[in-house]
Enzyme design. Structure first.
Site, mmCIF file in Angstrom:
data_model
loop_
_atom_site.group_PDB
_atom_site.id
_atom_site.type_symbol
_atom_site.label_atom_id
_atom_site.label_comp_id
_atom_site.label_asym_id
_atom_site.label_seq_id
_atom_site.Cartn_x
_atom_site.Cartn_y
_atom_site.Cartn_z
ATOM 1 N N ARG A 105 -12.668 -7.842 -16.333
ATOM 2 C CA ARG A 105 -14.065 -7.800 -16.801
ATOM 3 C C ARG A 105 -14.882 -9.000 -16.318
ATOM 4 O O ARG A 105 -16.033 -8.859 -15.963
ATOM 5 C CB ARG A 105 -14.082 -7.783 -18.329
ATOM 6 C CG ARG A 105 -13.674 -6.453 -18.895
ATOM 7 C CD ARG A 105 -14.175 -6.321 -20.302
ATOM 8 N NE ARG A 105 -13.084 -6.330 -21.269
ATOM 9 C CZ ARG A 105 -13.143 -5.728 -22.435
ATOM 10 N NH1 ARG A 105 -14.247 -5.108 -22.805
ATOM 11 N NH2 ARG A 105 -12.125 -5.767 -23.266
ATOM 12 N N LYS A 148 -5.391 7.651 -26.198
ATOM 13 C CA LYS A 148 -4.567 7.782 -24.998
ATOM 14 C C LYS A 148 -4.414 9.247 -24.601
ATOM 15 O O LYS A 148 -4.451 9.599 -23.425
ATOM 16 C CB LYS A 148 -3.195 7.143 -25.226
ATOM 17 C CG LYS A 148 -3.229 5.666 -25.520
ATOM 18 C CD LYS A 148 -3.909 4.844 -24.433
ATOM 19 C CE LYS A 148 -3.108 4.730 -23.158
ATOM 20 N NZ LYS A 148 -3.800 3.896 -22.141
HETATM 21 P P1 NDP Z 1 -3.157 -5.751 -22.809
HETATM 22 O O1 NDP Z 1 -3.951 -5.784 -24.067
HETATM 23 O O2 NDP Z 1 -2.346 -6.927 -22.446
HETATM 24 O O3 NDP Z 1 -4.108 -5.398 -21.588
HETATM 25 C C1 NDP Z 1 -5.126 -4.477 -21.703
HETATM 26 C C2 NDP Z 1 -5.996 -4.564 -20.466
HETATM 27 O O4 NDP Z 1 -7.039 -3.604 -20.590
HETATM 28 C C3 NDP Z 1 -6.665 -5.923 -20.310
HETATM 29 O O5 NDP Z 1 -6.843 -6.192 -18.958
HETATM 30 C C4 NDP Z 1 -8.005 -5.697 -20.996
HETATM 31 O O6 NDP Z 1 -9.039 -6.530 -20.523
HETATM 32 C C5 NDP Z 1 -8.293 -4.276 -20.575
HETATM 33 N N1 NDP Z 1 -9.210 -3.654 -21.524
HETATM 34 C C6 NDP Z 1 -8.979 -3.372 -22.827
HETATM 35 N N2 NDP Z 1 -10.080 -2.819 -23.379
HETATM 36 C C7 NDP Z 1 -11.019 -2.770 -22.417
HETATM 37 C C8 NDP Z 1 -12.355 -2.315 -22.370
HETATM 38 N N3 NDP Z 1 -12.956 -1.776 -23.454
HETATM 39 N N4 NDP Z 1 -13.023 -2.445 -21.218
HETATM 40 C C9 NDP Z 1 -12.427 -2.996 -20.125
HETATM 41 N N5 NDP Z 1 -11.164 -3.435 -20.098
HETATM 42 C C10 NDP Z 1 -10.470 -3.315 -21.230
HETATM 43 O O7 NDP Z 1 -2.246 -4.443 -22.944
HETATM 44 P P2 NDP Z 1 -1.096 -3.858 -22.023
HETATM 45 O O8 NDP Z 1 -1.022 -4.572 -20.733
HETATM 46 O O9 NDP Z 1 0.079 -3.722 -22.869
HETATM 47 O O10 NDP Z 1 -1.674 -2.376 -21.789
HETATM 48 C C11 NDP Z 1 -2.105 -1.894 -20.529
HETATM 49 C C12 NDP Z 1 -2.186 -0.388 -20.589
HETATM 50 O O11 NDP Z 1 -0.911 0.149 -20.937
HETATM 51 C C13 NDP Z 1 -3.162 0.175 -21.621
HETATM 52 O O12 NDP Z 1 -3.769 1.309 -21.065
HETATM 53 C C14 NDP Z 1 -2.256 0.577 -22.779
HETATM 54 O O13 NDP Z 1 -2.816 1.607 -23.559
HETATM 55 C C15 NDP Z 1 -1.040 1.054 -22.004
HETATM 56 N N6 NDP Z 1 0.183 1.080 -22.801
HETATM 57 C C16 NDP Z 1 0.727 -0.079 -23.275
HETATM 58 C C17 NDP Z 1 1.875 -0.051 -24.030
HETATM 59 C C18 NDP Z 1 2.507 -1.282 -24.587
HETATM 60 O O14 NDP Z 1 3.409 -1.160 -25.440
HETATM 61 N N7 NDP Z 1 2.110 -2.478 -24.164
HETATM 62 C C19 NDP Z 1 2.524 1.226 -24.350
HETATM 63 C C20 NDP Z 1 1.881 2.387 -23.782
HETATM 64 C C21 NDP Z 1 0.759 2.303 -23.027
HETATM 65 P P3 NDP Z 1 -9.582 -7.767 -21.418
HETATM 66 O O15 NDP Z 1 -8.527 -8.828 -21.334
HETATM 67 O O16 NDP Z 1 -10.860 -8.130 -20.763
HETATM 68 O O17 NDP Z 1 -9.753 -7.233 -22.815
#
Ligand code: NDP
Length: 336
Positions: free
Chosen positions: A32, A170
């Protein structure tokens, strides 16, 4: 070849960057703000021009992605879409969870169509086991979830608790992506990746237990807990396996057009047993519960074998994931 990675500064994002760079790909990391790029800029500095950054202030706005597609060092062949809200600390489920997840998933596909060149072959959307699980069925003993299952819940979950709404966010995002592909028939294909809990070490370590990503925070609640927490998601995959898989799906032609459910069984009692047995210094900090009473039989199973078969991976055992995760939690400077 260049891979675009959204949500690049997150827990999973760090491992995707690490794996892609290690394998020699050019990576354009989308975040972002400039500030969000800083920690991984430093960590991956030795890769030089192999890693570049682009800023997408709002993942739901197609035009925001334009600069990410400009002047790639090598042709862009794939997009790994990870950005989606994964937090329960929201005040409005619809505005903060459902809408960004769904609109972000559609916007990245629209952007791929609008700005991507003929070299773009695949978009990989990180969905979740949340898009499979039917929460209304509870523990569902004897049932095995696989790629055929869809979470039946939808926008109405905005009125319920945020964990249920997250699961629906999701499911709706993944469904919207498959529907978009069906309606638009683009020149690239779609693969979706569906992990349950993702645990394991952080590329950038853990400094403060109070600032953990959602899945690591859930696991870390075992530390100094009064009792063993009840099952939430009865499955896990190690973040290192998932990072590798995110790149393997790009290298496996047969992965196109497929859903992949990842991982194997997880429950907190089993985790407590493993940690108390294998990490002596944790014995006094992890609740004993009822050793051996892990819920393997009393809760649904997860069939993550398709990913192992098609991608040629072998899941890391829970013990390794737990030992490495808790080494970070215990070593955090600002412990709970
Ligand atoms: P994190 O919270 O560490 O990372 C999330 C990422 O998404 C960050 O880069 C964050 O950016 C970005 N993000 C979140 N909300 C927004 C928004 N509204 N607009 C723009 N960017 C956004 O989580 P994970 O790395 O664990 O998750 C990554 C993906 O994997 C997600 O899609 C999650 O749903 C999926 N997932 C994760 C699991 C887990 O157990 N960790 C399990 C299943 C799926 P910023 O830092 O700027 O907020």
């Amino acid at each position: 070849q260049t891979i675009l990675v959204t949500g690049a500064n997150g827990f999973i994002g760090g491992h995707v960057l690490k794996e892609a760079l290690k394998k020699g790909y050019h990576v354009r990391a989308l975040v972002r703000t400039e500030k969000s790029s800083q920690k991984f800029r430093t960590i991956f500095a030795s890769y030089g021009d192999q890693l570049s950054w682009a800023y997408v202030p709002d993942i739901a706005v197609v035009e925001n992605y334009a600069s990410a597609f400009e002047n790639p060092p090598k042709p862009i062949t794939a997009i790994v879409h990870l950005a989606s809200p994964f937090t329960m600390a929201v005040s409005d489920n619809k505005r903060d969870l459902l809408e960004p997840a769904v609109q972000g998933a559609v916007a990245i596909l629209e952007a791929a169509k609008k700005y991507g060149s003929a070299s773009l072959r695949r978009v990989v959307l990180t969905s979740s086991f949340a898009s499979h699980v039917d929460l209304t069925q509870g523990y569902r003993p004897g049932y095995t979830y696989s790629e055929k299952d869809w979470n039946p819940q939808g926008w109405e979950t905005a009125e319920l608790d945020s964990a249920t709404a997250y699961c629906a966010s999701k499911k709706l995002a993944e469904k919207a992506a498959w529907d978009w592909i069906e309606a638009n028939k683009p020149t690239f294909d779609l693969t979706t990746i569906e992990p349950p809990w993702v645990f394991g070490p952080h590329v950038d370590g853990v400094e403060d237990l109070k600032k953990l990503n959602q899945s690591s925070a859930s696991l870390s609640q075992l530390l100094d807990a009064a009792e063993v927490p009840a099952v939430d998601f009865a499955g896990f995959v190690d973040v290192r396996d998932l990072g590798a898989a995110q790149i393997l799906v790009l290298e496996t032609p047969a992965a196109g057009g497929q859903r992949f459910l990842f991982g194997s069984h997880f429950d907190y009692q089993t985790a407590a047993d493993i940690l108390r047995e294998n990490v002596p210094e944790l014995k006094s900090r992890i609740p004993e519960g009822t050793p051996g009473a892990g819920l393997t039989q009393a809760v649904y199973a997860i069939d993550g074998s398709k990913a192992e078969r098609v991608l040629g991976i072998k899941y890391m055992p829970l013990k390794d994931t737990l030992v490495d995760s808790f080494a970070e939690f215990v070593g955090a400077k600002k412990s709970a």
